[in-house]
Design a protein around this motif. Structure first.
Motif, PDB file in Angstrom:
ATOM      1  N   ALA A   1       0.630  -0.670   0.382  1.00 29.47           N
ATOM      2  CA  ALA A   1      -0.121   0.233  -0.375  1.00 29.47           C
ATOM      3  C   ALA A   1       1.237   1.288  -0.061  1.00 29.47           C
ATOM      4  O   ALA A   1       0.479   2.636  -0.605  1.00 29.47           O
ATOM      5  CB  ALA A   1      -0.645  -0.199   0.865  1.00 29.47           C
TER       6      ALA A   1
ATOM      7  N   VAL B   1      -4.524  -1.002  -0.185  1.00 24.85           N
ATOM      8  CA  VAL B   1      -4.480  -1.490  -0.832  1.00 24.85           C
ATOM      9  C   VAL B   1      -4.080  -2.722  -0.475  1.00 24.85           C
ATOM     10  O   VAL B   1      -2.896  -2.965   0.212  1.00 24.85           O
ATOM     11  CB  VAL B   1      -4.174  -2.018  -2.681  1.00 24.85           C
TER      12      VAL B   1
ATOM     13  N   LEU C   1      -8.853  -3.614  -2.272  1.00 25.89           N
ATOM     14  CA  LEU C   1      -8.581  -2.430  -2.469  1.00 25.89           C
ATOM     15  C   LEU C   1      -9.721  -1.439  -1.508  1.00 25.89           C
ATOM     16  O   LEU C   1     -11.096  -1.412  -1.910  1.00 25.89           O
ATOM     17  CB  LEU C   1      -8.758  -1.921  -3.788  1.00 25.89           C
TER      18      LEU C   1
ATOM     19  N   VAL D   1      -8.648  -4.821  -9.195  1.00 31.48           N
ATOM     20  CA  VAL D   1      -8.095  -3.834  -8.415  1.00 31.48           C
ATOM     21  C   VAL D   1      -6.525  -3.604  -9.408  1.00 31.48           C
ATOM     22  O   VAL D   1      -6.223  -2.110  -9.377  1.00 31.48           O
ATOM     23  CB  VAL D   1      -7.294  -4.746  -7.522  1.00 31.48           C
TER      24      VAL D   1
END
Ligand SMILES: [Zn+2]
Length: 304
Positions: free
Chosen positions: A4, A133, A142, A188
């Motif tokens: 992330a 995410v 996500l 995603v």
């Protein structure tokens, strides 16, 4: 560094044009911790996001925002708070984006997205502010954690409206927040590309490919193991049957073709049927060996 935060750092390297800068700044601040006259602020674990929010707020709204020093919060998480300094600065931010601060329900002001290009910028800001995410090693997911229901529904609608992606985000509740989320590897990855993080999208797809490959190999191995076990248990039965015949002293009573095979099997419990066949004085096919072994088993079955 987590997946992330890598993704957020990649997004923070984008230099948007003027219209998109405003839209992204709006996404960053609207989806922050607070967006009212009491204060405009956001809390983030990502330092690049904090700096970007303060910089864009100054450029776009002419507002001064303060970035706190990183503070340790539960476990290893370190967070920064970006906040407008005083009510006057908060008012500047709200006015710039067409908000009064007196709204009962917070909604997205779509007028802040001047051109088509601004949609991605706005969503990028929202993701940097309240999104995350999951590492693709664990899950393809996500999400955005939004404090207000109307804002969460608006955001889900905004993602659904991306024509080229055809996404249907879900909204669920978690600990007082409304979570807007997208699941599935390719969805995603598509969304990350749309936000402007093609490297993160690529990494996700590579992990997915490796995982699929590994699963296929495991499935294949399981299949082969099952076959081996089947062969092994068949061979064990054959050996037991031959030993039984031996105990009865009847090995010499077997027809010559069976006796040779019986002795060979007894000495080579691991051999495949094909190998056994090739070792006989008169080589025999796999099915021929199978047939003879069946006759040996039948012979043994008759013994008491
Ligand atoms: Zn734009």
């Amino acid at each position: 560094m987590s997946f992330a935060s890598d993704t957020k750092n990649e997004l923070c390297r984008i230099e948007p044009q003027r219209c998109c800068r405003k839209a992204e700044c709006y996404g960053l601040l609207l989806f922050g911790h607070s967006f009212s006259l009491q204060g405009v602020s956001l809390t983030t674990e990502n330092l690049a996001t904090a700096r970007r929010a303060a910089q864009f707020a100054a450029e776009v709204a002419g507002a001064v925002m303060d970035v706190s020093a990183p503070q340790a919060r539960k476990k290893d998480a370190v967070v920064c708070t970006v906040s407008a300094v005083g009510e006057e600065e908060a008012r500047k931010v709200l006015a710039c984006f067409g908000h009064t601060g007196h709204e009962i329900n917070l909604h997205i002001g779509f007028a802040n997205m001047e051109n088509d290009c601004c949609q991605a910028a706005f969503l990028r800001g929202a993701f940097l502010s309240c999104g995350t995410v999951t590492s693709p090693e664990r899950e393809y997911r996500l999400e955005f954690a939004v404090p207000y229901m109307n804002l969460a529904n608006d955001l889900a609608g905004c993602i659904r409206d991306i024509l080229e992606l055809d996404l249907v985000p879900r909204v669920s509740r978690r600990k007082g927040a409304f979570v807007v989320y997208i699941k599935g590897g390719s969805r995603v990855a598509d969304f990350l590309t749309f936000l402007g993080a093609p490297n993160a999208a690529m990494e996700l797809m590579q992990v997915q490919m490796l995982k699929n490959l590994r699963n296929n190999v495991n499935r294949q191995t399981n299949f082969e193991t099952a076959n081996l076990e089947k062969t092994a248990s068949a061979a064990a039965q054959e050996v037991l049957a031959i030993e039984k015949i031996q105990k009865h002293g009847m090995l010499d009573d077997l027809p010559e073709d069976l006796r040779e095979l019986a002795e060979l099997r007894l000495q080579n419990p691991d051999m495949s049927l094909r190998e056994l066949g090739s070792q006989l004085s008169v080589p025999l096919s796999r099915s021929g060996v199978h047939h003879r072994l069946q006759r040996i088993l039948a012979f043994a079955a008759k013994l008491r």
